[in-house]
Design an enzyme around this catalytic site. Structure first.
Site, PDB file in Angstrom:
ATOM      1  N   GLU A 272      -8.394  -3.142  -7.322  1.00 15.51           N
ATOM      2  CA  GLU A 272      -8.704  -2.693  -8.683  1.00 15.51           C
ATOM      3  C   GLU A 272      -8.730  -3.827  -9.715  1.00 15.51           C
ATOM      4  OE1 GLU A 272      -5.572  -0.394 -10.882  1.00 15.51           O
ATOM      5  OE2 GLU A 272      -4.728  -0.138  -8.888  1.00 15.51           O
ATOM      6  N   SER A 323      -2.473   4.299 -16.645  1.00 15.09           N
ATOM      7  CA  SER A 323      -1.236   5.098 -16.552  1.00 15.09           C
ATOM      8  C   SER A 323      -0.061   4.149 -16.772  1.00 15.09           C
ATOM      9  CB  SER A 323      -1.111   5.735 -15.170  1.00 15.09           C
ATOM     10  OG  SER A 323      -2.253   6.467 -14.864  1.00 15.09           O
TER      11      SER A 323
END
Ligand SMILES: Nc1ncnc2c1ncn2[C@@H]1O[C@H](COP(=O)(O)OP(=O)(O)O)[C@@H](O)[C@H]1O
Ligand SMILES: CC(C)(COP(=O)(O)O)[C@@H](O)C(=O)NCCC(=O)O
Length: 545
Positions: A272, A323
């Site tokens: 990511e 998050s």
């Protein structure tokens, strides 16, 4: 690129962004500058070695170096096809890094390898026992439409879809009906299922990817809605298309089996943080107004969004507020390290806000925060000193202690949901700003780029971060923001070129072989346990997927 909507988005938000009557804006970083607070949840710097396993995956053709070189010479280089179209200054920007030219050479070399392999002997065995013919099939499969890049995050799944706009009449005749329906479904709607949205204002038009021209569509849905998404994809016929999707984020690992079982989709998995950087660089090249900053950041009442020229980006600190929060020091397109992080991120803001105010969505939380006043919740320097703490330059308006008044019963009973939402937002933002600033100081970098969906429709946090970087560094640090906020991981995934795809597929095969092996071992082990000892569950793998 439909640029105008950006401004309207922000102007709408700024209208409802009720500013407090500060003559001096609230302090972002709790604590004195001299005595920096320690990042309660910051992880120790972890140097991330760039994943280069794709190089290994092509090793087998190294013996045919001469032949490859000839092929490379006669083959157009496809990686960053857009780069080939770019004006020289932009090309330089992509190549300006210390090791980027090497990376580009490697890319063309590996592309040549790939072509060679698929165009010569089909029975050469490569890693994982697969033949070139099989690998060729997989590459073909990847190259076939539809093209998606997916980032399955802890809260939101981001999907970038490439809509080809250069379809010839012949191609149109041949295009499978399912494919056509999927294309229409995605591009004619802006809401999908219960939580799916297309951010139409972010659409990028006239983009070239792998020699195809078209539009990029940006879609998001709640990761908790994954099973409905897969159901929908199945209903739309995705399972009948042989598809490989490039995916990143934790969910690419967590949901891999579901994708395979329910919609016959293979996931080519990418890291990511690698894809995040790739996506950012691509967006910056495509969209001249991608990057912006806040002018007059020291005065939150007056600070205003302005375009920033990010064509020479390195080095910079990259703060991804999803998050949780990851903080990277980026030296070049293929050269970065993860220097810190904190678990107090966007998920914390949303979770705490839901708990404290009873709100049910991020949008609602932000709306509440916009109307609230953190000073009724937090303890300010003046609540403690009766004024400024001059010796260390702490003005009375600064937050001394987040939520510091909430132990007092009367104060508790007089605060509103809005105040609590505002205080939660300011607390989380302050903490991120403080850690980001310390990272910039450590790395001796002056640009701090904030991305991630926490910043979506959230000018309060962006302005606070801009203030914090500027004020606490005496103007030496600059906070920068990017229009496509949370989509860079998914975008970077869509851009992966074939060498990396092949490597990711190899890794997938490798992992599933290993999983099968360890499952067999585990089965044997658990069978032994079960048959010989107790009825305890042997399932230590808590995956709920
Ligand atoms: N519609 C939304 N639903 C939930 N969270 C949202 C939404 N829009 C913005 N957010 C914020 O963005 C965060 C997720 O950011 P994102 O970059 O997508 O991270 P992740 O990859 O962890 O899902 C949430 O924790 C929340 O603070
Ligand atoms: C684990 C994560 C990389 C996952 O990314 P996310 O889905 O939050 O965008 C991120 O949440 C994170 O870096 N958390 C902070 C961990 C820490 O450094 O304390």
């Amino acid at each position: 690129m439909k640029v105008p909507a950006k401004d309207s988005k922000y102007s709408v938000n700024l209208k409802i962004f009720k500013l407090h009557n500060y003559s001096i804006a609230p302090k972002i970083c709790g604590g004195s500058d001299k005595k920096s607070p320690s990042p309660t949840n910051g992880t120790a710097p972890a140097v991330l070695t760039k994943r280069n396993s794709w190089r290994a995956s092509w090793k087998f053709s190294a013996a045919k170096q001469q032949q490859k070189q000839q092929l490379a010479d006669s083959t157009q280089q496809p990686e960053y096809e857009c780069d080939a179209e770019l004006p020289a200054d932009k090309r330089n920007h992509l190549d300006s890094n210390n090791d980027s030219s090497t990376a580009t050479d490697n890319r063309s070399q590996h592309w040549a390898d790939a072509l060679e392999r698929v165009s010569t002997s089909s029975n050469v065995e490569c890693e994982n026992g697969r033949t070139a013919q099989q690998l060729s099939g997989e590459l073909d499969e990847f190259m076939s439409m539809p093209w998606f890049g997916m980032d399955i995050g802890g809260t939101l799944t981001k999907l970038v879809y490439f809509e080809p706009k250069d379809i010839t009449p012949d191609e149109q005749d041949q295009e499978a009906e399912i494919l056509r329906n999927i294309r229409r479904y995605l591009t004619k709607n802006s809401a999908y299922g219960k939580t799916g949205h297309r951010d139409t204002h972010l659409q990028m038009d006239n983009v070239e990817i792998r020699k195809r021209r078209g539009s990029l569509h940006f879609i998001r849905f709640q990761t908790t809605d994954m099973s409905n998404f897969l159901l929908l994809a199945k209903q739309k016929g995705m399972a009948e298309l042989v598809t490989t999707v490039c995916a990143t984020g934790g969910g690419a690992f967590k949901f891999e089996n579901e994708f395979r079982q329910q919609v016959n989709m293979k996931l080519a998995k990418f890291d990511e943080l690698d894809t995040l950087i790739k996506g950012i660089l691509f967006a910056e090249v495509q969209n001249p107004t991608e990057c912006y900053f806040y002018e007059n950041a020291r005065d939150i009442m007056k600070s205003e969004k302005r375009a920033f020229d990010f064509s020479k980006p390195y080095p910079f600190i990259l703060v991804n507020v999803g998050s949780g929060v990851s903080i990277l020091a980026v030296y070049g397109p293929d050269n970065y390290k993860r220097v810190s992080g904190t678990s107090l991120g966007g998920g914390t803001f949303l979770g705490l806000c839901c708990l404290l105010t009873g709100c049910n969505s991020f949008e609602e939380a932000i709306q509440l925060a916009t109307k609230g006043d953190n000073r009724k919740v937090d303890k300010l320097v003046r609540d403690i000193y009766g004024g400024d703490y001059d010796r260390f330059g702490l003005t009375g308006d600064l937050v001394a202690s987040s939520f510091g008044q909430m132990h007092i019963k009367d104060k508790r009973s007089s605060v509103s949901r809005e105040d609590l939402a505002n205080a939660t937002l300011v607390t989380i933002t302050n903490n991120i700003g403080s850690i980001a600033r310390m990272c910039a100081l450590n790395e001796k970098m002056d640009k701090v780029v904030f991305v991630g969906n926490f910043l979506r429709v959230n000018p309060i946090s962006m302005k606070l971060l801009a203030y914090a970087m500027e004020f606490w560094s005496n103007g030496t640090l600059k906070a920068l923001f990017l229009e496509h906020e949370g989509y860079f991981g998914a975008l970077g995934c869509l851009l992966q070129f074939n060498g990396e795809i092949a490597a990711a597929l190899n890794e997938t095969a490798e992992t599933s072989q290993q999983t099968q092996k360890s499952e067999t071992t585990a089965d044997t082990f658990s069978n032994t346990i079960n048959s010989t000892t107790s009825p305890h569950s042997n399932n230590t793998n808590n995956s709920d997927s």
